[in-house]
Design a protein around this motif. Structure first.
Motif, PDB file in Angstrom:
ATOM      1  N   VAL A   1      -6.972  -6.580  -2.135  1.00  0.00           N
ATOM      2  CA  VAL A   1      -7.226  -5.237  -1.627  1.00  0.00           C
ATOM      3  C   VAL A   1      -5.889  -4.518  -1.446  1.00  0.00           C
ATOM      4  N   LEU A   2      -5.794  -3.299  -1.950  1.00  0.00           N
ATOM      5  CA  LEU A   2      -4.523  -2.578  -1.910  1.00  0.00           C
ATOM      6  C   LEU A   2      -4.490  -1.459  -0.872  1.00  0.00           C
ATOM      7  N   GLY A   3      -5.609  -1.116  -0.285  1.00  0.00           N
ATOM      8  CA  GLY A   3      -5.610  -0.082   0.740  1.00  0.00           C
ATOM      9  C   GLY A   3      -5.421   1.305   0.172  1.00  0.00           C
ATOM     10  N   CYS A   4      -5.059   2.245   1.035  1.00  0.00           N
ATOM     11  CA  CYS A   4      -4.872   3.643   0.644  1.00  0.00           C
ATOM     12  C   CYS A   4      -3.434   3.855   0.174  1.00  0.00           C
ATOM     13  N   PRO A   5      -3.225   4.234  -1.083  1.00  0.00           N
ATOM     14  CA  PRO A   5      -1.850   4.387  -1.579  1.00  0.00           C
ATOM     15  C   PRO A   5      -1.080   5.488  -0.870  1.00  0.00           C
ATOM     16  N   TYR A   6      -1.744   6.582  -0.529  1.00  0.00           N
ATOM     17  CA  TYR A   6      -1.047   7.708   0.091  1.00  0.00           C
ATOM     18  C   TYR A   6      -0.577   7.357   1.502  1.00  0.00           C
ATOM     19  N   PHE A   7      -1.415   6.641   2.236  1.00  0.00           N
ATOM     20  CA  PHE A   7      -1.053   6.223   3.589  1.00  0.00           C
ATOM     21  C   PHE A   7       0.126   5.255   3.536  1.00  0.00           C
ATOM     22  N   SER A   8       0.070   4.304   2.604  1.00  0.00           N
ATOM     23  CA  SER A   8       1.148   3.321   2.476  1.00  0.00           C
ATOM     24  C   SER A   8       2.468   4.000   2.125  1.00  0.00           C
ATOM     25  N   ILE A   9       2.421   4.940   1.175  1.00  0.00           N
ATOM     26  CA  ILE A   9       3.639   5.620   0.747  1.00  0.00           C
ATOM     27  C   ILE A   9       4.188   6.496   1.862  1.00  0.00           C
ATOM     28  N   ALA A  10       3.305   7.203   2.566  1.00  0.00           N
ATOM     29  CA  ALA A  10       3.754   8.063   3.662  1.00  0.00           C
ATOM     30  C   ALA A  10       4.434   7.243   4.755  1.00  0.00           C
ATOM     31  N   CYS A  11       3.856   6.102   5.102  1.00  0.00           N
ATOM     32  CA  CYS A  11       4.454   5.239   6.135  1.00  0.00           C
ATOM     33  C   CYS A  11       5.820   4.715   5.698  1.00  0.00           C
ATOM     34  N   GLU A  12       5.892   4.290   4.448  1.00  0.00           N
ATOM     35  CA  GLU A  12       7.127   3.668   3.962  1.00  0.00           C
ATOM     36  C   GLU A  12       8.271   4.662   3.848  1.00  0.00           C
ATOM     37  N   THR A  13       7.965   5.904   3.454  1.00  0.00           N
ATOM     38  CA  THR A  13       9.031   6.842   3.108  1.00  0.00           C
ATOM     39  C   THR A  13       9.334   7.873   4.191  1.00  0.00           C
ATOM     40  N   ALA A  14       8.528   7.900   5.261  1.00  0.00           N
ATOM     41  CA  ALA A  14       8.797   8.857   6.342  1.00  0.00           C
ATOM     42  C   ALA A  14      10.190   8.616   6.906  1.00  0.00           C
ATOM     43  N   GLY A  15      11.017   9.650   6.925  1.00  0.00           N
ATOM     44  CA  GLY A  15      12.380   9.532   7.441  1.00  0.00           C
ATOM     45  C   GLY A  15      13.368   8.950   6.447  1.00  0.00           C
ATOM     46  N   VAL A  16      12.880   8.516   5.287  1.00  0.00           N
ATOM     47  CA  VAL A  16      13.763   7.919   4.280  1.00  0.00           C
ATOM     48  C   VAL A  16      13.813   8.795   3.033  1.00  0.00           C
ATOM     49  N   GLU A  17      12.629   9.167   2.545  1.00  0.00           N
ATOM     50  CA  GLU A  17      12.512  10.070   1.391  1.00  0.00           C
ATOM     51  C   GLU A  17      11.608  11.227   1.820  1.00  0.00           C
ATOM     52  N   PRO A  18      12.154  12.220   2.515  1.00  0.00           N
ATOM     53  CA  PRO A  18      11.325  13.279   3.115  1.00  0.00           C
ATOM     54  C   PRO A  18      10.427  14.009   2.117  1.00  0.00           C
ATOM     55  N   GLU A  19      10.934  14.262   0.915  1.00  0.00           N
ATOM     56  CA  GLU A  19      10.139  15.009  -0.060  1.00  0.00           C
ATOM     57  C   GLU A  19       8.919  14.195  -0.494  1.00  0.00           C
ATOM     58  N   LEU A  20       9.111  12.915  -0.710  1.00  0.00           N
ATOM     59  CA  LEU A  20       8.013  12.056  -1.111  1.00  0.00           C
ATOM     60  C   LEU A  20       7.008  11.885   0.026  1.00  0.00           C
ATOM     61  N   ALA A  21       7.519  11.682   1.237  1.00  0.00           N
ATOM     62  CA  ALA A  21       6.637  11.557   2.392  1.00  0.00           C
ATOM     63  C   ALA A  21       5.813  12.823   2.595  1.00  0.00           C
ATOM     64  N   ALA A  22       6.426  13.987   2.373  1.00  0.00           N
ATOM     65  CA  ALA A  22       5.726  15.263   2.537  1.00  0.00           C
ATOM     66  C   ALA A  22       4.605  15.404   1.508  1.00  0.00           C
ATOM     67  N   MET A  23       4.826  14.939   0.292  1.00  0.00           N
ATOM     68  CA  MET A  23       3.794  15.011  -0.737  1.00  0.00           C
ATOM     69  C   MET A  23       2.616  14.122  -0.378  1.00  0.00           C
ATOM     70  N   ALA A  24       2.910  12.921   0.124  1.00  0.00           N
ATOM     71  CA  ALA A  24       1.836  12.019   0.549  1.00  0.00           C
ATOM     72  C   ALA A  24       1.058  12.612   1.716  1.00  0.00           C
ATOM     73  N   ARG A  25       1.776  13.228   2.654  1.00  0.00           N
ATOM     74  CA  ARG A  25       1.105  13.859   3.801  1.00  0.00           C
ATOM     75  C   ARG A  25       0.204  15.005   3.356  1.00  0.00           C
ATOM     76  N   LYS A  26       0.622  15.741   2.339  1.00  0.00           N
ATOM     77  CA  LYS A  26      -0.201  16.843   1.839  1.00  0.00           C
ATOM     78  C   LYS A  26      -1.568  16.336   1.401  1.00  0.00           C
ATOM     79  N   ILE A  27      -1.578  15.223   0.706  1.00  0.00           N
ATOM     80  CA  ILE A  27      -2.845  14.660   0.249  1.00  0.00           C
ATOM     81  C   ILE A  27      -3.664  14.150   1.431  1.00  0.00           C
ATOM     82  N   LEU A  28      -3.011  13.447   2.349  1.00  0.00           N
ATOM     83  CA  LEU A  28      -3.708  12.934   3.525  1.00  0.00           C
ATOM     84  C   LEU A  28      -4.248  14.077   4.381  1.00  0.00           C
TER      85      LEU A  28
END
Length: 207
Positions: free
Chosen positions: A105-132
């Motif tokens: 089971v891989l879970g929700c990709p957007y949630f995983s990416i947002a958690c991993e990149t928050a504060g590290v890759e702001p642009e990527l985290a923001a894109m994931a948050r947009k979808i969420l």
């Protein structure tokens, strides 16, 4: 080497799959190129960095699949509570499908990416948050409609949607941690308690 018209799409697809299966940090540009069957020089022709590719990949996912998936789950052809039930069914089926396809089971990709990149890759985290945020907004609108129809008694659909979204994402994450889709299926009673209704259970898998 695929034609130029296909190379960019192959890079987008490879990035999405790799981030979902592993993590953003665990993927190198070389590994993405190998997975996509694209030369490294072509990678930098399309994208200045791994982060730029990841942002473009999520944007592509949102435009071609995620928003369509939301339309299918939250389409107005069904009463709002039936739509909410369909959302949980969909969440469960996605967990089962990823286990069958990827071996776990891989879970929700957007949630995983947002958690991993928050504060590290702001642009990527923001894109994931947009979808969420788009998903949570659909939940809020569906709850508001149910309240207006008299199906639910709610003071604050926005706050309830936030709680419901947390339940869904938490169950999805637990399903990934324990490699167990049933962690999602067991959401129904908790959602019923949150909404103050008898929420229909998710049908267990037969295969």
């Amino acid at each position: 080497m695929p034609p130029v018209s296909q190379a960019r799409m192959k890079l987008l697809e490879a990035m999405l799959e790799a981030m979902w299966e592993r993590s953003y940090a665990a993927i190198s540009v070389d590994a993405i190129c190998e997975r996509a069957g694209v030369r490294k020089g072509s990678f930098y022709h399309f994208f200045p960095s791994k982060c730029a590719l990841a942002v473009a990949a999520l944007e592509h996912k949102w435009q071609t699949e995620a928003s369509t998936c939301l339309d299918e789950m939250f389409g107005s052809g069904l009463p709002p509570l039936e739509r909410l039930s369909r959302v949980v069914d969909h969440w469960y089926e996605k967990a089962r499908a990823s286990q069958l396809e990827h071996g776990r089971v891989l879970g929700c990709p957007y949630f995983s990416i947002a958690c991993e990149t928050a504060g590290v890759e702001p642009e990527l985290a923001a894109m994931a948050r947009k979808i969420l945020d788009g998903f949570q907004d659909r939940l809020e609108r569906t709850l508001a409609e149910a309240r207006d129809r008299g199906d639910l008694v709610l003071d604050d659909p926005a706050a309830t949607a936030a709680c419901l979204f947390s339940l869904l994402e938490g169950a999805s994450t637990q399903a990934r941690i324990h490699d167990d889709p049933e962690r999602v299926r067991h959401l129904a009673p908790a959602i019923g308690g949150l909404l103050g209704i008898d929420f229909p259970p998710v049908t267990p898998a037969t295969a």
